[in-house]
Motif scaffolding. Sequence first.
Motif, PDB file in Angstrom:
ATOM      1  N   PHE A 162       2.465   9.654   5.481  1.00 34.52           N
ATOM      2  CA  PHE A 162       3.559   9.775   6.242  1.00 34.52           C
ATOM      3  C   PHE A 162       4.381  11.045   5.758  1.00 34.52           C
ATOM      4  N   ASP A 163       4.574  11.519   4.604  1.00 35.06           N
ATOM      5  CA  ASP A 163       5.103  12.686   3.899  1.00 35.06           C
ATOM      6  C   ASP A 163       4.397  13.855   4.759  1.00 35.06           C
ATOM      7  N   LYS A 177       6.052   7.131  13.021  1.00 36.34           N
ATOM      8  CA  LYS A 177       7.209   7.195  13.342  1.00 36.34           C
ATOM      9  C   LYS A 177       7.875   6.046  12.802  1.00 36.34           C
ATOM     10  N   THR A 178       7.480   4.962  13.511  1.00 38.41           N
ATOM     11  CA  THR A 178       8.187   3.379  13.308  1.00 38.41           C
ATOM     12  C   THR A 178       7.823   3.047  11.826  1.00 38.41           C
ATOM     13  N   GLU A 179       6.623   3.533  11.324  1.00 39.57           N
ATOM     14  CA  GLU A 179       6.518   3.112  10.068  1.00 39.57           C
ATOM     15  C   GLU A 179       7.428   4.049   8.988  1.00 39.57           C
ATOM     16  N   GLU A 194       0.991  -1.179   0.023  1.00 43.76           N
ATOM     17  CA  GLU A 194      -0.160  -0.016   0.050  1.00 43.76           C
ATOM     18  C   GLU A 194       1.019   1.371  -0.120  1.00 43.76           C
ATOM     19  N   ALA A 195       1.858   1.180   0.893  1.00 45.71           N
ATOM     20  CA  ALA A 195       2.741   2.554   0.924  1.00 45.71           C
ATOM     21  C   ALA A 195       3.340   2.730  -0.405  1.00 45.71           C
ATOM     22  N   GLY A 196       3.740   1.709  -1.265  1.00 52.83           N
ATOM     23  CA  GLY A 196       4.382   1.993  -2.613  1.00 52.83           C
ATOM     24  C   GLY A 196       3.312   2.597  -3.450  1.00 52.83           C
ATOM     25  N   ILE A 197       2.095   1.864  -3.326  1.00 53.62           N
ATOM     26  CA  ILE A 197       1.047   2.665  -4.370  1.00 53.62           C
ATOM     27  C   ILE A 197       0.482   3.832  -3.834  1.00 53.62           C
ATOM     28  N   ARG A 198       0.822   4.305  -2.677  1.00 55.58           N
ATOM     29  CA  ARG A 198       0.473   5.694  -2.154  1.00 55.58           C
ATOM     30  C   ARG A 198       1.514   6.665  -2.535  1.00 55.58           C
ATOM     31  N   ALA A 199       2.834   6.289  -2.506  1.00 57.30           N
ATOM     32  CA  ALA A 199       3.790   6.933  -3.173  1.00 57.30           C
ATOM     33  C   ALA A 199       3.540   7.360  -4.543  1.00 57.30           C
ATOM     34  N   ARG A 229       7.343  -2.550  14.890  1.00 55.37           N
ATOM     35  CA  ARG A 229       6.549  -1.009  14.398  1.00 55.37           C
ATOM     36  C   ARG A 229       5.404  -1.222  15.373  1.00 55.37           C
ATOM     37  N   TRP A 230       5.035   0.342  15.866  1.00 53.28           N
ATOM     38  CA  TRP A 230       3.941   0.238  16.573  1.00 53.28           C
ATOM     39  C   TRP A 230       2.569  -0.144  15.741  1.00 53.28           C
TER      40      TRP A 230
END
Lengths: 194, 344, 192, 219, 527, 227
Positions: free
Chosen positions: E413-414, E448-450, A79-84, A175-176
């Motif tokens: 997060f950005d 933060k950890t992410e 997901e993070a990649g797609i978001r970026a 990770r939290w």
Amino acid sequence: MTGVLGAVLALGLLAAVFGLLLGYAAIRFKVESDPVVDQINAILPQTQCGQCGYAGCRPYAEAIAAGEAEINQCPPGGEAGIRALADLLGRDFVPLNEEEHGEHKGRMVAVIDEQICIGCTLCIQACPVDAILGAAKHMHTVIEEECTGCELCIEPCPVDCIDMVPVPEDINQWRWPSPDERRIDIADRSTASG
Amino acid sequence: MEFRTYSSPHLSGTNHVGRLMRGVMLAALPGLILAWWFFGWGVLVNLVLAVSTCIGAEAAMLRMRRRPVRVTLGDGSAALTGLLLALALPPFAPWWIPVLGALFAIVIAKQLYGGLGYNPFNPAMVGYVVLLISFPREMTLWAPPQELADARLSLVQTLAWSLLGTLPAGTGIDAISMATPLDTIKTQLGLGLTLTEIQAGPRFGSLGGYGWEWVNLGFLLGGGWLLYRGTIQWQIPAGFLGGLFVMALLFYAADSDTYASPLFHLFSGAAMLGAFFIATDPVSASTTPRGRLVYGIGIGILVYIIRAWGGYPDGVAFAVLLMNMAVPTIDYYTQPRVYGQGGE
Amino acid sequence: MTEYLLILISTVLVNNFVLVKFLGLCPFMGVSRKLETATGMGLATTFVLTLSSICSYLANEYLLAPLGLEYLRTITFILVIAVVVQFTEMVVHKTSPLLYQVLGIFLPLITTNCAVLGVALLNVQEQHGFLESAVYGFGAAVGFSLVLVLFAAIRERVAVADVPTPFQGASIALITAGLMSLAFMGFTGLVK
Amino acid sequence: MSDYRHILFTGVLLFAFAAIGTSMVAVTYEQSREQIERNERQVLRRQLNQVISPERYDNNLLEDRIEISDPGLGAGRPVTVYRAYMQETPVAAVFTSVAPDGYNGSIRLLVGIDVNGIVTGVRVLSHRETPGLGDAIEAGRSDWIEGFAGRSLGDPPVQRWRVRRDGGVFDQFTGATITPRAVVNAIRKTLLYFDEHQEEILARPAPDGAQADEETHDE
Amino acid sequence: MADHAGDHERLDLSRLHHFHGGLKLPECKAAATATPLRTLPVPPRLILPLQQHIGEPARPVVAIGDQVRKGQLIARAEGYVSVPVHASTSGRVTDIGDYPVPHPSGLSAPAIVIDSDGDDTPVAGTPHGDYRSLDPSELRNRIRRAGIVGLGGAGFPTFIKMNPGPHKPVDLLLINGAECEPYISCDDMLMRERPQEVIEGIHILMHALQVGTCVIGVEDNKPEAIAALEQTVAADHRLGDIRVQAIPTLYPSGGEKQLIRILTGREVPSQGLPADIGIVCQNPATVAAVYHAIHRNEPLISRIVTVTGTGVEAPANLEVRIGTPMRHLIEACGGYTPGVDRMLMGGPMMGFALTSDALPVTKTTNCLLATTREELPPPEPPRPCIRCGECVRVCPAQLLPQQLYWFAHARDFDKAQDYNLFDCIECGCCAYVCPSRLPLVQYYRFAKTEIWAQERDRIKADIARQRHESRQERLEREKRERAERLKRKKQAVREGDDNSKQAAIQAALERARARKQTGADSPEKSD
Amino acid sequence: MSETSYPEIARNGLWNNNPALVQLLGLCPLLAVTTTFINGLGLGIATTLTLIISNSVVSAIRKLVRPEVRIPVFVLVIASTVTVIEISMNAWFHELYLILGIFIPLIVTNCSIIGRAEAFASKNRLRAAFTDGLAMGLGFTAVLVTLGALREIIGKGTLFAQSHLMFGELAANWSLTLIDDYRGFLLAVLPPGAFIGLGLIIAVKNLIDQRRARRPVRAAAGETAPA
Ligand SMILES: Cc1cc2nc3c(=O)[nH]c(=O)nc-3n(C[C@H](O)[C@H](O)[C@H](O)COP(=O)(O)O)c2cc1C
Ligand SMILES: Cc1cc2nc3c(=O)[nH]c(=O)nc-3n(C[C@H](O)[C@H](O)[C@H](O)COP(=O)(O)O)c2cc1C
Ligand SMILES: Cc1cc2nc3c(=O)[nH]c(=O)nc-3n(C[C@H](O)[C@H](O)[C@H](O)COP(=O)(O)O)c2cc1C
Ligand SMILES: Cc1cc2nc3c(=O)[nH]c(=O)nc-3n(C[C@H](O)[C@H](O)[C@H](O)CO)c2cc1C
Ligand code: SF4
Ligand code: SF4
Ligand code: SF4
Ligand code: SF4
Ligand code: FES
């Protein structure tokens, strides 16, 4: 018909002047390479696994830039990649296309069962990042640090001695969890969509 | 021994959404009572209709969206929206006016955005503006204040008018309704009268319109209590009233025959209700301290512009919505200086 | 002077091109997902709109009117606009690849942004002179950019809201635009 | 070297397309110009007839026109006046008045007034009011515009030639006061103008262009 | 600005300043300060995690079965940002492996287990006479060798803080005795009962840092500690300006940045260090540990822990050996009360919840807080943020907590970083006042950890890309070379070279298959 | 690209990639004129016609055009087409012209036309381009008509009012008054109503799509569950 001629001449000349201008501009402001590909490629996880349907991350990046591929085809990027990507390209976020390209898994590394390995070097040839060490007819090992978990070495191994194992959690990389599960406005989203 | 785990902080204060909302409702009481006293039972009829529609619509939407109904209704925000909407409606509005307005406020302006906390626009004001532009006639059925009225409708008569559209024999709605002071000024200025002539009429009191000034004082009182309790911060009301006052003062000083006095503006229409109860809606207002000041001042200036030169007699609702629109941008540009990031 | 000011107020607020006149809606919906891109698009449109407003005025005044070719107005204007846009596109592509990537699809669409042709035609209709045309074009663009930027900021916020699924995306964006337009109705009657 | 050829080619290409496109448009235009003019005349005649019934005159209304320039009437542009005669007796005049203050700009009107100062009819020639709001001034959309026929400066009195909201007698539309206000004001102005200049407008022979021009200069 | 880097505006300690926001909290400190400081006996078994500090874990230098003495080095520092671990008592190393450690994750981490022999025999060592004859760098080394980290909570290696670098002249040593969190009173007890240790430690640090001024900031709800320190300072006639400064009780005045702001009016630059503005800030317990290390040559093997809350019968402050399982502390305080519901390490605002009381006390364990449901009720279900801005009003870092929350919630997060997520000190003020009861701090920690994880992934991806690209290049090159070689070979006669290669692979395959077959058949290998 | 199936093109235009609901193109005329059903229909017909012609022409000339003059050439084609249509209608279908008059110039700037020229016609063969134009046009018309009807009913309480403008005397009494004595909900006719109305229509489409997407999954689950 003189009216027609006048009209054609007037507009035609206007257009011709514009054409010359544009033609000149096309040369004057020529753009050599597309830096966007690099930017897209920098976001992709470089696993080189080919799950996106392209022969690696860069080809996929090129396909995105050309508008041929969707941005939701890379499972390792998650997901993070797609978001970026959506952010970079100014598009809407779309969830990962799990049906066609597979799910996002946690980080995995390959482990070679050294008892079984026959040292055929086929996995070395398959590994896109040279993460496997070993010489012909000697058993091989995976450098855990370098392995991207692309699974490309599994297929070629003639004796099935390579396993993918999850990378163990440790407190420094822990990770939290997101607290979102407990929110009342989304608490029963799962039931709503189920 | 094994324990359950939670995230820090493990302590929490007494602040609570429900408490907040109930406090605001309580604070609106003085103004509400005065409005009822001056403008009759219609105020309460509107209130009941709007609040119950709001609660009903909220419950229905929550059920449809499969969100917990009871907990969410318990926070009282829907009821508050209904209350504030009702306070903005003319007392002789037919029943479907508060109902339609409340539906719009809750369904379109609030729940479609995800419910409490997510709506970029003030729901009550969305409901009000929709009604205002769609039903200009019904939305001008204001009552004359207590002593100026020839006859007053009783509760039963008011209900009959609201629900059935019937009036006691011999009265027409045009006879018992009356334009608001702001409206009067707007139309009569258009006919070439001067303010001195216009304000000579009995419907003008010492501050604003007669009756209206008292209702505004009531809301000022409630607002003061909210400030004292810390439910709202000073920036928005101060910015709003200050902006309105300064604008009014400038033009009043320049030409007191066409521009009403600053005090008149502060105590007319929805000025105090707007400054303390509506503009301060936390969800749709700016959140940075400086942003709130900008937001408040913006509303004050817009209210004046619309009142003085626009097509509508009172501009509070429009001004609030217009500034709602700018809130994310204001917030973006008024971020406070973070600790350790230079400057003082 | 006041006359130009009135044109400005009218085009920016009272007769806002997007929210009241319904012009330029496609880019308004298309490039308002992020504040930064919206700002970029606003700048690009302001530039193109002002320039093409002037160019169309010139083309009309010195080419079409003298030759009695008013019936070719649409063609001529759209040609002028297309060329101005294409030129801008090439320059942006060269000088700011990122802006280009973001605006890429929409720069060509500025050509058909109704607002641009709308301004050109309205200028003729209202018999604006040179300066008036320029101010009108500029005002229209500022009005466009203003609501575009505000809209983008709201959309960023709405994007993370708990919007019911069928309404996510374009639907809630349109409803938001509707509520903005509702707010803009407060300006009715300010000018004219 | 090839750069120049490239530039030239682009120019020629665009020229070619512009030429083809324009010639198609121009040919169509030349082919249909007369037809269009005929259509327009026909439409105009029909509109004029709606404003003043054809039985009341016998001259060629379309041709019997003069131009006057009065800033109050035409918003800066000359106003065409069609004059109706019955056996050379003046019957009525039809003004192409302009209401400059419509919601979305000017509204062009056709106002017919007979020699007694009574409105024979009003029609909207063109407008850009909001569909659904201001466009109720069109005869096809509502019969509001019919309400002027038969009225005159005395009926109602001048100060009540306004929309209701401004203290007059004419209805405004719900949620749209600006358009009707503009129209009513324009008609009132036309009536006032006609009241003052009736003689000059009607009492002259059918003009040719030069004469009309002279008249305008005289004003 | 200044002529040379690191020159700060003149230190002005004449008045107190304010920091933005903050909270007045219930104090709840009286229960544990009612009884004097006690020392807990050495437990039979100690668990010593290898990482009790920020930085790289230490590396064991003992093996299972080794006999160790109290204070003996059992794991050495690995890398610069790291400190060694010492045996807290004498005994035998019985295990080196993963044990649950006090960490919010509840995960296990490598630790050394020592079974006490009951003798508590110390290693032989000669205390150094006069620290003033030592070079600052030698002092730093000794402090490092003693395994000293910040005892105020973060556990940052102290020697690093004492080495601000040549371009950052330090003009103030700040002792953070604020202890602003409710319940915690270990620093209070230390300052009350052993003020001379703190003052001695301060002298050492002032010498090591070459500063002439030291301020001890103490919240004004600790009059006894202030009095004790003031007496000691008054009786002290050495060089150096040491002052005790009472500050208003307002959470989180003990945050390093907030304390600096209160006492000096300066602000630590965003993402910067106190040293950037010429200040070094240490906790009193850290200072006392420095005193022990230098004067008595004792490494950090014990600390004071507050054991409190309505969940324990008799709250108290205990001096305990590092590695003591927490259970022993609770027992020493009379055991649990019936309604005990959760146990925290640290205070109620910043501490984290523990899963069990079998975890060892570490260098950063300042407080064990066992509470009942009535005292700390379980959190209410959070509701959506209503943007009321309360959090903005109380945030001591002057952030926009609700904005950070929206972005963390949306995983943008950005944007969160644009809104200065990393300036959040996780004090919890925002969550405390939030009427929607949002677990704001958890969102920030999550974000933060992410972000850190993404950063790690980024680095990994960059390496992978480089490796992939160089591999592609290599393959290209090899292909070219092979083609050339082939061309050259073409002239020569081609033989069954390839065939023999294939045969070899085939043979190897057969062998492997056979081995796998037998492997799978034998029961002990079937797992 | 050569293997474009016609049903697929049709489905795209009408539903999956509907220009108004999905691509969000051509919004200005869409929102501006849909105060009534008939207005919507008028614009829809005119737009469809233009789309078909411009798509076909662009497809025919696609090989000739260089990137830097692509847009100018396309708009020239479109503008010429529209102007020719406009003039011809003015001359030969004057009645219809008077009705559609204001819509026709609007078509030139309808983004969906250049959008299709760019995205489809310039990459596909003539017949596919033609079909695409037709499908997109019809899809667009469908939305126009729906929105027009919705706004007319809510805003005025009528449907098919003024049909005679389009269909002549034949349609003189098609106008339905749905609710007698309806006060009229002006919002629907005003600009905000247009936006909100389209937003609601899109939401309904999304809802239908979601239901559809979910159904096969459920069916599949139903099949496997008993097994
Ligand atoms: C998009 C839009 C279109 C409008 N169109 C018209 C119009 O065509 N004619 C008109 O008189 N008023 C129009 N209005 C103006 C408002 O309806 C305005 O409130 C009204 O004219 C003022 O008169 P009222 O006193 O009847 O409300 C329009 C407003 C908006 C926002
Ligand atoms: C990654 C990291 C690096 C640090 N580097 C230094 C340093 O080089 N010098 C220094 O004096 N302090 C350094 N510190 C210490 C901090 O300034 C601070 O004193 C420490 O984190 C404890 O503060 P706290 O308990 O308020 O979080 C560092 C802290 C961290 C987390
Ligand atoms: C909100 C907050 C409150 C703190 N409160 C205290 C405190 O009361 N006492 C203390 O010594 N450190 C406290 N700290 C830690 C200090 O910021 C800082 O890390 C410490 O004083 C540095 O000293 P040390 O390295 O010796 O631990 C707090 C940190 C934060 C973020
Ligand atoms: C001080 C205060 C003012 C409020 N004002 C309004 C208001 O003007 N309109 C409204 O609909 N809700 C108002 N609310 C209630 C609540 O914030 C509102 O329903 C949300 O906008 C719904 O998401 C207010 C709440 C508070 C605490
Ligand atoms: S799926 Fe992702 S990681 Fe795998 S090759 Fe494609 S882009 Fe690279
Ligand atoms: S070792 Fe295997 S899984 Fe790991 S990177 Fe190489 S080929 Fe991929
Ligand atoms: S205190 Fe809570 S509800 Fe209020 S703005 Fe902050 S996060 Fe939102
Ligand atoms: S936890 Fe972070 S955001 Fe919240 S108040 Fe403390 S510093 Fe501010
Ligand atoms: S139709 Fe697309 S911008 Fe107007």
